[in-house]
Write a protein that holds these residues in place. Structure first.
Motif, PDB file in Angstrom:
ATOM      1  N   ALA A   1       3.401   9.864   9.961  1.00 18.27           N
ATOM      2  CA  ALA A   1       3.443  10.643   8.707  1.00 18.27           C
ATOM      3  C   ALA A   1       2.659   9.782   7.496  1.00 18.27           C
ATOM      4  CB  ALA A   1       4.673  11.145   8.323  1.00 18.27           C
ATOM      5  N   CYS A   2       2.848   8.579   7.720  1.00 21.48           N
ATOM      6  CA  CYS A   2       2.458   7.622   6.515  1.00 21.48           C
ATOM      7  C   CYS A   2       1.162   7.719   6.297  1.00 21.48           C
ATOM      8  CB  CYS A   2       2.970   5.985   6.795  1.00 21.48           C
ATOM      9  SG  CYS A   2       2.459   5.178   5.521  1.00 21.48           S
ATOM     10  N   PRO A   3       0.539   8.363   4.963  1.00 21.60           N
ATOM     11  CA  PRO A   3      -0.865   8.579   4.807  1.00 21.60           C
ATOM     12  C   PRO A   3      -1.621   7.267   4.602  1.00 21.60           C
ATOM     13  CG  PRO A   3       0.273   8.899   2.972  1.00 21.60           C
ATOM     14  CD  PRO A   3       1.440   8.697   3.834  1.00 21.60           C
ATOM     15  N   THR A   4      -0.885   6.094   4.047  1.00 21.69           N
ATOM     16  CA  THR A   4      -1.450   4.792   3.761  1.00 21.69           C
ATOM     17  C   THR A   4      -1.600   3.868   4.692  1.00 21.69           C
ATOM     18  OG1 THR A   4       0.251   4.054   2.441  1.00 21.69           O
ATOM     19  CG2 THR A   4      -1.104   5.506   1.427  1.00 21.69           C
TER      20      THR A   4
ATOM     21  N   SER B   1       1.024   2.192   5.314  1.00 20.87           N
ATOM     22  CA  SER B   1       2.126   1.386   4.929  1.00 20.87           C
ATOM     23  C   SER B   1       3.131   1.070   6.109  1.00 20.87           C
ATOM     24  CB  SER B   1       2.842   1.779   3.547  1.00 20.87           C
ATOM     25  OG  SER B   1       3.946   0.918   3.370  1.00 20.87           O
ATOM     26  N   ILE B   2       3.283   2.109   6.990  1.00 16.92           N
ATOM     27  CA  ILE B   2       4.307   1.803   7.898  1.00 16.92           C
ATOM     28  C   ILE B   2       3.477   1.846   9.171  1.00 16.92           C
ATOM     29  CG2 ILE B   2       6.186   2.776   9.423  1.00 16.92           C
ATOM     30  CD1 ILE B   2       7.252   4.391   6.920  1.00 16.92           C
ATOM     31  N   ASN B   3       3.437   0.611   9.595  1.00 14.03           N
ATOM     32  CA  ASN B   3       2.770   0.389  10.976  1.00 14.03           C
ATOM     33  C   ASN B   3       3.873   0.423  12.304  1.00 14.03           C
ATOM     34  OD1 ASN B   3      -0.141  -0.273  10.068  1.00 14.03           O
ATOM     35  ND2 ASN B   3       1.229  -1.435   8.627  1.00 14.03           N
TER      36      ASN B   3
ATOM     37  N   VAL C   1       0.667  -1.158  -0.075  1.00 12.73           N
ATOM     38  CA  VAL C   1      -0.118  -0.140   0.104  1.00 12.73           C
ATOM     39  C   VAL C   1       0.760   1.271  -0.063  1.00 12.73           C
ATOM     40  CG1 VAL C   1      -2.079  -1.221   1.083  1.00 12.73           C
ATOM     41  CG2 VAL C   1      -0.180  -0.283   2.490  1.00 12.73           C
ATOM     42  N   CYS C   2       2.114   1.157  -0.257  1.00 12.71           N
ATOM     43  CA  CYS C   2       2.943   2.458  -0.371  1.00 12.71           C
ATOM     44  C   CYS C   2       2.840   2.953  -1.669  1.00 12.71           C
ATOM     45  CB  CYS C   2       4.431   1.784  -0.188  1.00 12.71           C
ATOM     46  SG  CYS C   2       5.872   3.220  -0.288  1.00 12.71           S
ATOM     47  N   ILE C   3       2.503   4.249  -1.467  1.00 16.13           N
ATOM     48  CA  ILE C   3       2.370   5.142  -2.871  1.00 16.13           C
ATOM     49  C   ILE C   3       3.464   5.972  -3.107  1.00 16.13           C
ATOM     50  CG2 ILE C   3      -0.260   5.068  -2.602  1.00 16.13           C
ATOM     51  CD1 ILE C   3       0.058   8.108  -1.287  1.00 16.13           C
TER      52      ILE C   3
ATOM     53  N   CYS D   1       5.057   8.430  -1.615  1.00 14.00           N
ATOM     54  CA  CYS D   1       4.980   9.947  -1.269  1.00 14.00           C
ATOM     55  C   CYS D   1       6.088  10.512  -0.697  1.00 14.00           C
ATOM     56  CB  CYS D   1       3.656  10.060  -0.677  1.00 14.00           C
ATOM     57  SG  CYS D   1       3.929   9.568   1.111  1.00 14.00           S
ATOM     58  N   LYS D   2       7.001   9.546  -0.147  1.00 13.22           N
ATOM     59  CA  LYS D   2       8.228   9.871   0.671  1.00 13.22           C
ATOM     60  C   LYS D   2       7.887  10.808   1.946  1.00 13.22           C
ATOM     61  CE  LYS D   2      10.702   9.860  -3.674  1.00 13.22           C
ATOM     62  NZ  LYS D   2      11.692  10.604  -4.299  1.00 13.22           N
ATOM     63  N   ALA D   3       6.427  10.796   2.484  1.00 14.64           N
ATOM     64  CA  ALA D   3       6.627  11.601   3.533  1.00 14.64           C
ATOM     65  C   ALA D   3       7.127  11.017   4.811  1.00 14.64           C
ATOM     66  CB  ALA D   3       4.910  11.588   4.069  1.00 14.64           C
ATOM     67  N   CYS D   4       7.455   9.660   4.826  1.00 20.12           N
ATOM     68  CA  CYS D   4       8.230   9.059   5.685  1.00 20.12           C
ATOM     69  C   CYS D   4       9.529   9.589   5.691  1.00 20.12           C
ATOM     70  CB  CYS D   4       8.217   7.599   5.889  1.00 20.12           C
ATOM     71  SG  CYS D   4       8.641   6.821   4.227  1.00 20.12           S
ATOM     72  N   GLU D   5      10.231   9.805   4.733  1.00 21.81           N
ATOM     73  CA  GLU D   5      11.616  10.379   4.403  1.00 21.81           C
ATOM     74  C   GLU D   5      11.580  11.686   5.220  1.00 21.81           C
ATOM     75  OE1 GLU D   5      13.493  10.298   0.855  1.00 21.81           O
ATOM     76  OE2 GLU D   5      13.616   8.038   0.598  1.00 21.81           O
TER      77      GLU D   5
HETATM   78  S1  SF4 Z   1       4.962   7.570   3.804  1.00 21.89           S
HETATM   79 FE1  SF4 Z   1       4.023   5.678   3.630  1.00 21.89          FE
HETATM   80  S2  SF4 Z   1       2.974   5.710   1.547  1.00 21.89           S
HETATM   81 FE2  SF4 Z   1       4.558   7.448   1.478  1.00 21.89          FE
HETATM   82  S3  SF4 Z   1       6.436   6.564   0.779  1.00 21.89           S
HETATM   83 FE3  SF4 Z   1       6.515   6.378   3.035  1.00 21.89          FE
HETATM   84  S4  SF4 Z   1       5.798   4.335   3.411  1.00 21.89           S
HETATM   85 FE4  SF4 Z   1       5.176   4.843   1.254  1.00 21.89          FE
END
Ligand code: SF4
Ligand code: SF4
Ligand code: SF4
Length: 339
Positions: A239-242, A244-246, A22-24, A26-30
């Motif tokens: 920050a992860c919107p989907t 993907s990171i739990n 479910v990672c899109i 978006c790089k919000a995590c970075e």
């Molecule tokens: S914030 Fe979540 S959806 Fe966006 S790149 Fe990182 S892991 Fe993927």
């Protein structure tokens, strides 16, 4: 329940479950990681490697979102359940799979001896040895190797991070105690006492550790230790919107990962697999568990990582036995010579 060893008030082991399906990208995590941890921005130019401009984990990139462009068979040619359907409506069977059960998916190895139905492989591609299973034509027919049928691709996106290993070679080799295991069983580096020796860099089987060019010290993900102490969650997970990171207890993350794997496989993604979930293996289990859609190597992850210090005890024991045997031999020779 798994807890942090060596602490009087041991806490439950905490960790990540990263669901790459479910990672899109978006790089919000970075960005969240950089912002919370005041990590310098170091990208001066675009890499040209898809949308990946950070390239990999490093002293200034504690989360790295990989973009893998993968050539796959024509997705439009697949049936509702993701089964490759041929002219006769027959399905290709995944290797080891059930002909009518689990669907074959792009990237799945397909058992060409078990392709059924009329005309699936097409007249010109009846010889399995001559079929390129990674390529499907628009009409769902497998194409012969060397033909020019259109090929599509998919993006596999995955946010990589320190694995917070159970057996962490990085801290085993650290001479200053700069790397240590927290009460949450996470692995943290204290930059203020890192002397920049760099021993930990090659010790990490995942290539996570790196020295910062300007100060020579090692920096990496702390699993936001400061936030955990306050009962918060890591900035990347927040920050992860989907989702993907739990983030949660390691036990909950494992249970979530296994449930999700079942869902994904049932939905037809036969190549899906967990990474870092087992308690055994080269690092005795990881605090960061991943759900991947393909083999770990495709994501740049080592398929069989091993902590370089894992067998250190055995090696010292063997060396001690060899030394004692040698000493006994020398003593026997000396004493025997005196008689
Ligand atoms: S914030 Fe979540 S959806 Fe966006 S790149 Fe990182 S892991 Fe993927
Ligand atoms: S060995 Fe590497 S992946 Fe494991 S805890 Fe240390 S830095 Fe992280
Ligand atoms: S846990 Fe914190 S330090 Fe680690 S990758 Fe996420 S945001 Fe960065």
């Amino acid at each position: 329940m798994s807890v942090a060893p060596g602490y009087r008030d041991a806490q439950p082991r905490m960790g990540f479950f990263t669901d790459t399906t479910v990672c899109i990208g978006c790089k919000a995590c970075e960005v969240a990681c950089k912002e919370w941890n005041a990590i310098p921005a170091t990208i001066d130019e675009l890499s040209g490697d898809s949308y990946d401009n950070t390239g990999g984990l490093g002293a200034d990139t504690w989360r790295h979102v990989a973009f893998i462009e993968q050539r796959v068979p024509e997705i439009m040619a697949m049936g509702e359940a993701g089964v490759f359907t041929g002219a006769g409506g027959a399905a290709a069977s995944p290797v080891g799979g059930d002909r009518t059960g689990r669907a074959a998916l792009p990237g799945d190895p397909v058992d060409l001896t078990r392709i059924g139905g009329e005309g699936f492989a097409g007249e010109e591609a009846v010889d399995p040895a001559g079929i390129d299973v990674t390529r499907m034509g628009e009409d769902g027919l497998a194409v012969p190797i060397g033909s020019s049928a259109d090929v599509s691709f998919r993006w596999l996106m995955s946010s990589d991070v320190c694995k917070h290993c159970t057996t962490a070679a990085c801290l085993d080799v650290c001479p200053t105690g700069s790397l240590f295991k927290t009460e949450f069983a996470t692995v943290v580096v204290q930059e203020d006492i890192c002397n920049g020796c760099g021993y930990c860099v090659p010790a990490c089987p995942y290539g996570v550790l790196d020295r910062r060019e300007d100060d020579g010290r090692v920096w990496k993900c702390t699993l936001c230790y400061d936030r955990l102490i306050d009962g918060g969650e890591p900035a990347c997970a927040k920050a992860c919107p989907t989702d993907s990171i739990n983030f949660g207890t390691h036990d909950d993350m494992l249970a979530m990962a296994r449930d999700r794997l079942d869902e994904v496989v049932e939905a037809g993604y036969g190549g899906a697999q967990l990474y870092g979930d087992g308690p055994s293996g080269g690092v005795d289990g990881a605090g960061s568990v991943f759900l991947l859609l393909d083999q770990p190597e495709v994501y740049g992850l080592p398929p069989d990582p091993i902590a370089s210090t894992k067998h250190l005890g055995d090696m010292w024991r063997s060396a001690a036995v060899a030394a004692l045997t040698l000493a006994a031999g020398v003593a026997a020779a000396v004493l025997g010579g005196r008689r």
